[in-house]
Every structure is written in structure tokens, then in C-alpha cells.
Design an enzyme around this catalytic site. Structure first.
Site, PDB file in Angstrom:
ATOM      1  N   GLN A 142       0.851  -1.197   0.000  1.00 23.29           N
ATOM      2  CA  GLN A 142       0.000   0.000   0.000  1.00 23.29           C
ATOM      3  C   GLN A 142       0.882   1.241   0.000  1.00 23.29           C
ATOM      4  OE1 GLN A 142      -3.426  -0.492   3.055  1.00 23.29           O
ATOM      5  NE2 GLN A 142      -1.899  -1.995   3.644  1.00 23.29           N
ATOM      6  N   ASN A 143       2.179   1.051   0.151  1.00 20.47           N
ATOM      7  CA  ASN A 143       3.079   2.199   0.298  1.00 20.47           C
ATOM      8  C   ASN A 143       3.400   2.829  -1.049  1.00 20.47           C
ATOM      9  OD1 ASN A 143       3.014   1.430   2.913  1.00 20.47           O
ATOM     10  ND2 ASN A 143       5.063   0.554   2.973  1.00 20.47           N
ATOM     11  N   ILE A 144       3.632   4.129  -1.004  1.00 12.83           N
ATOM     12  CA  ILE A 144       3.942   4.862  -2.236  1.00 12.83           C
ATOM     13  C   ILE A 144       5.398   5.332  -2.229  1.00 12.83           C
ATOM     14  CG2 ILE A 144       1.537   5.623  -2.477  1.00 12.83           C
ATOM     15  CD1 ILE A 144       2.480   8.440  -1.522  1.00 12.83           C
ATOM     16  N   ASP A 145       6.169   4.881  -1.222  1.00 13.45           N
ATOM     17  CA  ASP A 145       7.499   5.472  -1.019  1.00 13.45           C
ATOM     18  C   ASP A 145       8.610   4.908  -1.906  1.00 13.45           C
ATOM     19  OD1 ASP A 145       8.122   2.995   0.259  1.00 13.45           O
ATOM     20  OD2 ASP A 145       7.582   3.787   2.230  1.00 13.45           O
ATOM     21  N   HIS A 159      -1.578   1.577  -4.077  1.00 13.86           N
ATOM     22  CA  HIS A 159      -1.951   2.986  -3.932  1.00 13.86           C
ATOM     23  C   HIS A 159      -1.061   3.930  -4.739  1.00 13.86           C
ATOM     24  CE1 HIS A 159      -4.076   1.888   0.122  1.00 13.86           C
ATOM     25  NE2 HIS A 159      -4.766   1.542  -0.935  1.00 13.86           N
ATOM     26  N   CYS A 176      -1.017  13.150 -15.783  1.00 12.60           N
ATOM     27  CA  CYS A 176      -1.617  14.374 -16.307  1.00 12.60           C
ATOM     28  C   CYS A 176      -3.135  14.341 -16.119  1.00 12.60           C
ATOM     29  CB  CYS A 176      -1.256  14.524 -17.779  1.00 12.60           C
ATOM     30  SG  CYS A 176      -2.013  15.993 -18.494  1.00 12.60           S
ATOM     31  N   CYS A 208       2.042  19.366 -17.440  1.00  9.14           N
ATOM     32  CA  CYS A 208       2.358  18.252 -18.339  1.00  9.14           C
ATOM     33  C   CYS A 208       3.225  18.735 -19.500  1.00  9.14           C
ATOM     34  CB  CYS A 208       1.051  17.647 -18.856  1.00  9.14           C
ATOM     35  SG  CYS A 208       1.255  16.388 -20.120  1.00  9.14           S
ATOM     36  N   GLY A 260       2.791  -4.583   9.014  1.00  9.23           N
ATOM     37  CA  GLY A 260       2.807  -3.138   9.252  1.00  9.23           C
ATOM     38  C   GLY A 260       1.661  -2.366   8.642  1.00  9.23           C
ATOM     39  N   ASN A 307       3.227  -6.981  13.314  1.00  8.41           N
ATOM     40  CA  ASN A 307       2.842  -5.593  13.585  1.00  8.41           C
ATOM     41  C   ASN A 307       3.296  -5.224  14.992  1.00  8.41           C
ATOM     42  OD1 ASN A 307       1.255  -3.101  14.048  1.00  8.41           O
ATOM     43  ND2 ASN A 307       0.200  -3.703  12.177  1.00  8.41           N
TER      44      ASN A 307
HETATM   45  C1  BJW Z   1       4.708  -1.204  12.574  1.00  7.61           C
HETATM   46  C2  BJW Z   1       5.887  -0.548  12.803  1.00  7.61           C
HETATM   47  C3  BJW Z   1       7.024  -1.320  12.706  1.00  7.61           C
HETATM   48  C4  BJW Z   1       4.382   0.906  12.992  1.00  7.61           C
HETATM   49  N1  BJW Z   1       6.928  -2.614  12.418  1.00  7.61           N
HETATM   50  N2  BJW Z   1       4.623  -2.480  12.290  1.00  7.61           N
HETATM   51  C5  BJW Z   1     -15.659  -0.477   2.461  1.00  7.61           C
HETATM   52  C6  BJW Z   1     -16.143  -0.094   3.698  1.00  7.61           C
HETATM   53  C7  BJW Z   1     -15.954   1.205   4.160  1.00  7.61           C
HETATM   54  C8  BJW Z   1     -15.273   2.151   3.404  1.00  7.61           C
HETATM   55  C9  BJW Z   1     -14.776   1.765   2.183  1.00  7.61           C
HETATM   56  C10 BJW Z   1     -14.979   0.470   1.722  1.00  7.61           C
HETATM   57  N3  BJW Z   1     -14.399   0.360   0.502  1.00  7.61           N
HETATM   58  C11 BJW Z   1     -13.829   1.566   0.207  1.00  7.61           C
HETATM   59  C12 BJW Z   1     -14.052   2.430   1.210  1.00  7.61           C
HETATM   60  C13 BJW Z   1     -13.603   3.837   1.280  1.00  7.61           C
HETATM   61  C14 BJW Z   1     -12.127   3.975   1.599  1.00  7.61           C
HETATM   62  C15 BJW Z   1     -11.818   3.341   2.950  1.00  7.61           C
HETATM   63  O1  BJW Z   1     -11.297   2.268   3.078  1.00  7.61           O
HETATM   64  N4  BJW Z   1     -12.109   4.068   4.020  1.00  7.61           N
HETATM   65  C16 BJW Z   1     -11.831   3.565   5.373  1.00  7.61           C
HETATM   66  C17 BJW Z   1     -10.912   4.552   6.085  1.00  7.61           C
HETATM   67  C18 BJW Z   1     -13.102   3.282   6.068  1.00  7.61           C
HETATM   68  N5  BJW Z   1     -11.311   3.353   0.548  1.00  7.61           N
HETATM   69  C19 BJW Z   1     -11.083   3.965  -0.560  1.00  7.61           C
HETATM   70  O2  BJW Z   1     -11.553   5.058  -0.806  1.00  7.61           O
HETATM   71  C20 BJW Z   1     -10.212   3.238  -1.581  1.00  7.61           C
HETATM   72  N6  BJW Z   1     -10.870   3.224  -2.825  1.00  7.61           N
HETATM   73  C21 BJW Z   1     -11.827   2.310  -3.142  1.00  7.61           C
HETATM   74  O3  BJW Z   1     -12.026   1.332  -2.475  1.00  7.61           O
HETATM   75  O4  BJW Z   1     -12.524   2.608  -4.292  1.00  7.61           O
HETATM   76  C22 BJW Z   1     -13.809   2.039  -4.459  1.00  7.61           C
HETATM   77  C23 BJW Z   1     -14.781   2.725  -3.509  1.00  7.61           C
HETATM   78  C24 BJW Z   1     -14.735   4.087  -3.301  1.00  7.61           C
HETATM   79  C25 BJW Z   1     -15.603   4.704  -2.398  1.00  7.61           C
HETATM   80  C26 BJW Z   1     -16.522   3.945  -1.689  1.00  7.61           C
HETATM   81  C27 BJW Z   1     -16.574   2.564  -1.902  1.00  7.61           C
HETATM   82  C28 BJW Z   1     -15.691   1.949  -2.820  1.00  7.61           C
HETATM   83  C29 BJW Z   1      -8.912   4.014  -1.783  1.00  7.61           C
HETATM   84  C30 BJW Z   1      -8.075   4.071  -0.560  1.00  7.61           C
HETATM   85  C31 BJW Z   1      -6.844   4.947  -0.808  1.00  7.61           C
HETATM   86  C32 BJW Z   1      -6.016   5.119   0.429  1.00  7.61           C
HETATM   87  N7  BJW Z   1      -5.060   6.139   0.214  1.00  7.61           N
HETATM   88  C33 BJW Z   1      -4.042   6.411   1.223  1.00  7.61           C
HETATM   89  C34 BJW Z   1      -3.227   7.642   0.760  1.00  7.61           C
HETATM   90  C35 BJW Z   1      -2.302   7.258  -0.407  1.00  7.61           C
HETATM   91  C36 BJW Z   1      -1.498   8.399  -0.889  1.00  7.61           C
HETATM   92  C37 BJW Z   1      -0.636   9.028   0.177  1.00  7.61           C
HETATM   93  O5  BJW Z   1       0.181   8.355   0.826  1.00  7.61           O
HETATM   94  O6  BJW Z   1      -0.750  10.225   0.348  1.00  7.61           O
HETATM   95  O7  BJW Z   1      -3.204   5.272   1.381  1.00  7.61           O
HETATM   96  S1  BJW Z   1      -4.690   6.664   2.850  1.00  7.61           S
HETATM   97  C38 BJW Z   1      -3.384   5.853   3.704  1.00  7.61           C
HETATM   98  O8  BJW Z   1      -3.895   4.679   4.379  1.00  7.61           O
HETATM   99  C39 BJW Z   1      -2.430   5.344   2.609  1.00  7.61           C
HETATM  100  C40 BJW Z   1      -2.095   3.976   3.122  1.00  7.61           C
HETATM  101  O9  BJW Z   1      -1.622   3.153   2.053  1.00  7.61           O
HETATM  102  C41 BJW Z   1      -3.389   3.509   3.712  1.00  7.61           C
HETATM  103  C42 BJW Z   1      -3.230   2.382   4.711  1.00  7.61           C
HETATM  104  O10 BJW Z   1      -2.502   2.777   5.819  1.00  7.61           O
HETATM  105  P1  BJW Z   1      -1.509   1.758   6.537  1.00  7.61           P
HETATM  106  O11 BJW Z   1      -0.439   1.391   5.613  1.00  7.61           O
HETATM  107  O12 BJW Z   1      -2.288   0.669   7.144  1.00  7.61           O
HETATM  108  O13 BJW Z   1      -0.856   2.725   7.654  1.00  7.61           O
HETATM  109  P2  BJW Z   1      -1.361   3.054   9.144  1.00  7.61           P
HETATM  110  O14 BJW Z   1      -0.642   4.266   9.581  1.00  7.61           O
HETATM  111  O15 BJW Z   1      -2.823   3.062   9.224  1.00  7.61           O
HETATM  112  O16 BJW Z   1      -0.854   1.802   9.994  1.00  7.61           O
HETATM  113  C43 BJW Z   1       0.523   1.561  10.241  1.00  7.61           C
HETATM  114  C44 BJW Z   1       0.643   0.250  10.975  1.00  7.61           C
HETATM  115  O17 BJW Z   1       2.005  -0.062  11.120  1.00  7.61           O
HETATM  116  C45 BJW Z   1       0.040   0.280  12.408  1.00  7.61           C
HETATM  117  O18 BJW Z   1      -0.764  -0.886  12.579  1.00  7.61           O
HETATM  118  C46 BJW Z   1       1.279   0.217  13.315  1.00  7.61           C
HETATM  119  O19 BJW Z   1       1.051  -0.519  14.508  1.00  7.61           O
HETATM  120  C47 BJW Z   1       2.254  -0.498  12.441  1.00  7.61           C
HETATM  121  N8  BJW Z   1       3.662  -0.221  12.706  1.00  7.61           N
HETATM  122  N9  BJW Z   1       5.587   0.802  13.094  1.00  7.61           N
HETATM  123  C48 BJW Z   1       5.665  -3.133  12.249  1.00  7.61           C
HETATM  124  N10 BJW Z   1       8.236  -0.762  12.953  1.00  7.61           N
HETATM  125 ZN    ZN Z   2      -1.005  16.041 -20.533  1.00  2.47          ZN
END
Ligand code: BJW
Ligand code: ZN
Length: 244
Positions: free
Chosen positions: A106-109, A124, A132, A152, A192, A218
Site C-alpha cells: 500500500q506504500n507509495i514510497d 496505492h 496528467c 504536463c 505493518g 505488527n
Molecule cells: C509497525 C511498525 C514497525 C508501525 N513494524 N509495524 C468499504 C467499507 C468502508 C469504506 C470503504 C470500503 N471500501 C472503500 C471504502 C472507502 C475507503 C476506505 O477504506 N475508508 C476507510 C478509512 C473506512 N477506501 C477507498 O476510498 C479506496 N478506494 C476504493 O475502495 O474505491 C472504491 C470505492 C470508493 C468509495 C466507496 C466505496 C468503494 C482508496 C483508498 C486509498 C487510500 N489512500 C491512502 C493515501 C495514499 C497516498 C498518500 O500516501 O498520500 O493510502 S490513505 C493511507 O492509508 C495510505 C495507506 O496506504 C493507507 C493504509 O494505511 P496503513 O499502511 O495501514 O498505515 P497506518 O498508519 O494506518 O498503519 C501503520 C501500521 O504499522 C500500524 O498498525 C502500526 O502498529 C504499524 N507499525 N511501526 C511493524 N516498525
Molecule cells: Zn497532458
């Protein structure tokens, strides 16, 4: 979690991992935390400091593209000096030793690629690519910072980060490839991620339903810790190298 539980979890996971032919790993922000990349939720997380809805939605970008670009330019600056950690390197090594391996991140880094991972699906998007808003062309652009309102090269329309914001669809080709890998794997390792963002959050459960062993690494417990077969509590940069 006591040290003995961690060791037992690692031993169990090691046995399953090295018996498996088809392995999927799903990673989230936690794998990059030890490299210095901020996570989203939890202490010090980006969404604690900034409102996701003001910065990571298509509506936010239409309303105030300068502000959104400022946020992504800051993230580019932050990432530029950072390097992969032992967790990223361990996954790249596991990939080399497993016959059929897929890393879904899920990371973009871009840190997995820097560590040598190749069989990857970026759910992601990627911070180092821009798209563009006019002609949809997609290019890698490593400038830091980009201009305030980057344009662009072909059609001069505004560029946007090639990332998936809330409410946007994931690339169906990438998503289908991820589901295909999940439905055929023997073992899935979830590392993670807080398991709050769909559709990635449900992928481990889907693998379990299809008969795979599912393990989590995690720092904290997640909504899935009691659902998966194995849950190991600790830093991925310390746990993952111990699987080798
Ligand atoms: C460690 C550690 C160490 C720390 N070792 N561990 C169904 C139900 C309800 C809602 C929805 C659904 N389907 C879709 C949705 C809407 C929405 C959604 O899910 N919302 C929820 C919040 C409820 N999803 C979407 O909109 C997605 N699109 C989609 O499904 O389209 C169809 C659709 C649309 C609308 C409605 C229905 C369907 C798109 C999601 C895009 C997410 N984008 C982001 C930003 C990306 C760009 C950017 O970086 O700027 O993606 S948000 C952000 O969260 C980023 C991440 O990839 C994503 C996940 O986060 P992640 O990786 O889990 O990070 P954290 O911080 O949450 O957790 C870190 C973890 O690491 C923790 O557990 C720590 O304990 C642990 N940790 N250090 C091991 N050293
Ligand atoms: Zn263009």
C-alpha cells in the site's frame, strides 16, 4: 507479547514459509517506519497532524491543488534521504527464495524497489510518478520539489501525484493481479498495516477463506490479530530478518 510468544510465532511462521510454494506479502506504512517514513494513524502519524480529507481526496485536489502539491512536495523532500531498512531487505531476499512470490504494497514510497523487490504490485500508486489531469500520460518525475503547480510536458495541463486518494478506484489491473495472487497462495504475510483502509484491509481474510495460512507482523494488535493464524508482535525490521 512476551519474548517467548514472539519466538514461538517466528518458529511457526518460518516452518510454514519455507514449506510454501506460493507466498503473498501485503505491506503497509509500518514496514517503512524504521526507515523514518511517518505512518498515517497512530502516534506521529500523518493523519494525526493533517486532515486526510483536505489532502488525500480528489475533491481536495480540485479545491486547492497548490495545497495538495505542497503536501506531496514535503513528502518527497522527507523521503529523498531515506533508505530501506532490514525489513525491506528481508522481503527482497524471501522473494528470491520462494518459487511464486507476490509483494502487494500500500506504500507509495518506493523503498521496496530500492531494497531489490521486483515482483511487486503497488496498490496505492507511487509518489515518484505523476499523471496528467488532461491527457492522462504517466511519467516518473523525481524532481524535489516539483513546481508549485507542475504542468504536463505534452499538453500543459496540471499534473497530479500518481497515488490513490480516498474515494478513488484502485487500478483494476493491479487489483485483479492482487486478488489472483491471494486466491492462489499457500501463505500470506501481512506486515505493518493497521487494516483500516479498504480494499487492502480485507485481503488477509480473503486469503484465509481460500485456505491459506495467514500471519501478521505488527508493532500493535489490529482488528485482524485474532483472526489470522499467526500474529507476531514487534518491529518488522527486527522480526522479518529472523525468518531467513
Ligand atoms: C509497525 C511498525 C514497525 C508501525 N513494524 N509495524 C468499504 C467499507 C468502508 C469504506 C470503504 C470500503 N471500501 C472503500 C471504502 C472507502 C475507503 C476506505 O477504506 N475508508 C476507510 C478509512 C473506512 N477506501 C477507498 O476510498 C479506496 N478506494 C476504493 O475502495 O474505491 C472504491 C470505492 C470508493 C468509495 C466507496 C466505496 C468503494 C482508496 C483508498 C486509498 C487510500 N489512500 C491512502 C493515501 C495514499 C497516498 C498518500 O500516501 O498520500 O493510502 S490513505 C493511507 O492509508 C495510505 C495507506 O496506504 C493507507 C493504509 O494505511 P496503513 O499502511 O495501514 O498505515 P497506518 O498508519 O494506518 O498503519 C501503520 C501500521 O504499522 C500500524 O498498525 C502500526 O502498529 C504499524 N507499525 N511501526 C511493524 N516498525
Ligand atoms: Zn497532458
Amino acid at each position: 507479547m512476551a519474548g517467548k510468544d514472539v519466538q514461538n510465532g517466528i518458529d511457526e511462521l518460518k516452518e510454514k514459509l519455507w514449506q510454501a510454494r506460493r507466498v503473498v506479502v501485503l505491506t503497509g506504512a509500518g514496514i517503512s517506519a524504521e526507515s523514518g517514513v511517518p505512518t498515517f494513524r497512530g502516534e506521529g502519524g500523518l493523519w494525526r497532524q493533517y486532515r486526510a480529507m483536505d489532502l488525500a481526496t480528489p475533491e481536495a485536489f480540485s479545491r486547492d491543488p497548490k495545497l495538495v502539491w505542497e503536501f506531496y512536495n514535503w513528502r518527497r523532500e522527507l523521503l529523498t534521504p531515506l533508505v530501506p531498512n532490514p525489513g525491506h531487505f528481508a522481503l527482497a531476499e524471501i522473494e528470491r527464495r520462494i518459487p511464486e512470490f507476490t509483494l502487494i504494497t500500500q506504500n507509495i514510497d518506493g523503498l521496496h524497489q530500492k531494497a531489490g523487490s521486483e515482483k511487486m504490485l503497488e496498490l496505492h500508486g507511487n509518489l515518484w510518478w505523476v499523471r496528467c489531469t488532461g491527457c492522462e500520460s504517466l511519467v516518473e518525475d523525481r524532481r524535489v520539489p516539483l513546481p508549485e503547480m507542475p504542468a504536463c510536458a505534452s499538453c500543459n495541463a496540471l499534473l497530479r501525484p500518481h497515488v490513490v486518494w480516498f474515494g478513488e478506484m484502485l487500478d483494476p489491473r493491479i487489483l485483479n493481479a492482487a486478488y489472483e495472487a491471494i486466491s492462489n497462495c499457500d501463505l500470506m504475510l501481512v506486515v505493518g498495516t493497521s487494516g483500516t483502509v479498504q480494499p487492502a484491509a480485507s485481503m488477509g481474510v480473503q486469503a484465509k477463506r481460500r485456505g491459506a495460512t495467514v500471519a501478521e507482523v505488527n508493532l500493535e494488535s489490529t482488528p485482524y490479530s485474532d483472526i489470522y493464524h499467526i500474529s507476531i508482535s514487534g518491529k518488522s525490521g527486527e522480526i522479518l530478518p529472523r525468518l531467513l
